[in-house]
Scaffold this active site. Structure first.
Site, short mmCIF file in Angstrom:
data_model
loop_
_atom_site.label_atom_id
_atom_site.label_comp_id
_atom_site.label_asym_id
_atom_site.label_seq_id
_atom_site.Cartn_x
_atom_site.Cartn_y
_atom_site.Cartn_z
N ALA A 11 0.78 -1.13 0.02
CA ALA A 11 0.06 -0.15 0.13
C ALA A 11 0.99 1.15 -0.04
O ALA A 11 0.33 2.22 0.47
CB ALA A 11 -1.14 0.11 1.23
N GLY A 12 2.14 1.19 -0.52
CA GLY A 12 2.83 2.29 -0.87
C GLY A 12 2.34 3.33 -1.83
O GLY A 12 1.14 3.19 -2.42
N ALA A 13 3.26 3.93 -2.48
CA ALA A 13 2.86 4.82 -3.66
C ALA A 13 2.58 4.20 -4.62
O ALA A 13 1.54 4.43 -5.21
CB ALA A 13 4.17 5.71 -3.97
N THR A 80 4.91 -5.02 -2.71
CA THR A 80 5.39 -4.92 -1.46
C THR A 80 7.09 -4.47 -1.52
O THR A 80 7.62 -4.49 -2.77
CB THR A 80 5.42 -6.20 -0.89
OG1 THR A 80 6.16 -6.96 -1.31
CG2 THR A 80 3.98 -6.64 -0.41
N GLY A 138 10.44 2.70 -14.17
CA GLY A 138 9.17 3.28 -13.86
C GLY A 138 7.97 3.27 -15.07
O GLY A 138 7.68 2.12 -15.41
N GLU A 193 14.95 9.32 -0.19
CA GLU A 193 14.58 8.79 1.22
C GLU A 193 15.20 9.49 2.37
O GLU A 193 16.39 9.88 2.07
CB GLU A 193 14.48 7.45 1.08
CG GLU A 193 13.79 6.61 -0.17
CD GLU A 193 12.25 6.74 0.22
OE1 GLU A 193 11.86 7.16 1.32
OE2 GLU A 193 11.57 6.27 -0.85
N ASP A 204 19.77 0.42 -6.36
CA ASP A 204 18.68 0.18 -7.13
C ASP A 204 18.77 0.27 -8.47
O ASP A 204 18.26 -0.53 -9.19
CB ASP A 204 17.85 1.52 -6.55
CG ASP A 204 16.47 1.83 -7.43
OD1 ASP A 204 15.48 1.05 -7.18
OD2 ASP A 204 16.46 2.67 -8.41
N LYS A 208 17.97 -3.08 -11.29
CA LYS A 208 17.34 -2.81 -12.55
C LYS A 208 18.03 -3.29 -13.72
O LYS A 208 17.52 -4.09 -14.54
CB LYS A 208 17.11 -1.44 -12.80
CG LYS A 208 15.97 -0.83 -11.60
CD LYS A 208 15.93 0.51 -11.88
CE LYS A 208 14.80 1.01 -10.97
NZ LYS A 208 14.83 2.71 -10.57
N GLY A 302 7.63 7.24 -9.18
CA GLY A 302 6.64 7.87 -8.79
C GLY A 302 5.47 6.77 -8.79
O GLY A 302 5.21 5.92 -9.56
#
Length: 318
Positions: A11-13, A80, A138, A193, A204, A208, A302
């Site tokens: 339930a994050g962004a 998650t 993204g 963050e 990160d 990817k 985003g």
């Protein structure tokens, strides 16, 4: 395309945006879970009220989170937080959904980067499909472009794959500011963050790139984060960017993926060229055998942006 019933974990962004946007893509969310609770409704949850409850009370509902996995759905959206190593609990969520005959769409990079061979084996052994466009870039359709071209016709991928690191380097270059100053600014703006290490140390971007190399290798070799050569941006002084500018260049955190190698490191790139994207934008360059170099650029992070990649993947399911 007929509408799908979705169970959204996370339930994050990204997860919240999938829930918010699903109806506009013709889908119904029948289950939604955060780390502590869930809401399940066979007829479809009310996105606005559930998201308001999450905002006001810090939880999406009163049911146990596990109940979302056992709800009625066609597609499990795994959004998650990314975990390394065994990629749990995300990997087990994927296994459960596939073994019950559902499809899975991942925004969680862990299962794809750390257990790619296991993930592909699960897909082969079950009727459902696994898609993971949202794990790389993204909103940028990198993986679907490779799929359309066929991985065997793509020899390499490189690019700027982390918006936080790119924002920091861009600001350091244009404003002549030092790393710590710009990082604090990025945190104030919500671009970085509170603990930015995942982004600024290159992890990160490396995840990817690992995913890209796994796709390009087509099962001939499996990559994990441990196979990547990774260097972040934390030790770049402002003077390095000033010197680069004097020579018509700038510094970007560049990831490179081939069927044989994964590397992430700060690199000199000429100013005003494709790889010198600014701010939080991402770019991926695909080197192809027959179509030359393809540049794909856009918003690499985003909630709504990444949710659009999740929903595009759902639209690609049979």
């Amino acid at each position: 395309m007929s509408g799908k019933r979705l169970a959204v974990l996370g339930a994050g962004a990204v997860g919240g945006s999938v829930v918010e946007l699903a109806e506009s893509y013709g889908h119904t969310v029948t289950a939604f879970a955060d780390s502590a609770s869930a809401v399940v409704d066979t007829d479809g949850i009310d996105p606005a009220s559930v998201l308001k409850q999450k905002h006001d009370e810090g939880r999406v509902g009163s049911a146990d989170p596990e109940s979302a996995l056992h709800a009625d759905y066609d597609v499990l959206v795994e959004a998650t937080p990314t975990t390394l190593g065994d990629a749990e609990p995300g990997f087990s969520h994927v296994r459960h959904a596939l073994e019950r005959g559902a499809d899975v769409v991942l925004a969680n990079k862990g299962p794809v980067a750390e257990r790619y061979a296991d993930l592909m084996a699960l897909e082969r052994e079950n009727a459902g499909s696994v898609r993971f466009e949202a794990t790389v870039g993204g909103a940028i359709p990198v993986l679907s472009t490779i799929e359309d071209l066929s991985p065997e016709h793509v020899t390499a991928a490189r690019g700027v794959l982390n918006g936080t690191a790119n924002f920091v380097l861009s600001r350091m270059a244009t404003e002549g500011l030092d790393y710590e100053h710009v990082l604090a600014e990025a945190q104030d703006l919500g671009v970085a963050e509170a603990d930015p290490s995942f982004d600024v140390e290159g992890t990160d971007a490396a995840l990817k790139c690992v995913i890209l190399s796994n796709v390009l290798a087509e099962g001939e070799r499996e990559y994990t984060l441990a196979d990547a050569n990774v260097e972040g941006i934390t030790n770049i002084p402002g003077s390095a960017l000033e010197l680069a500018a004097e020579d018509g260049q700038t510094v970007r955190l560049i990831g490179e993926s081939t069927p044989d190698r994964v590397r992430v490191s700060p690199r000199l790139v000429p100013q005003n060229t494709a790889l010198a994207v600014s701010g939080t934008r991402n770019i991926v360059q695909l080197e192809t055998k027959h179509a030359g170099q393809l540049n794909i650029s856009g918003r690499g992070a985003g909630g709504p942006e990444t949710a659009s990649a999740v929903l595009a993947d759902i639209g690609r399911l049979d």
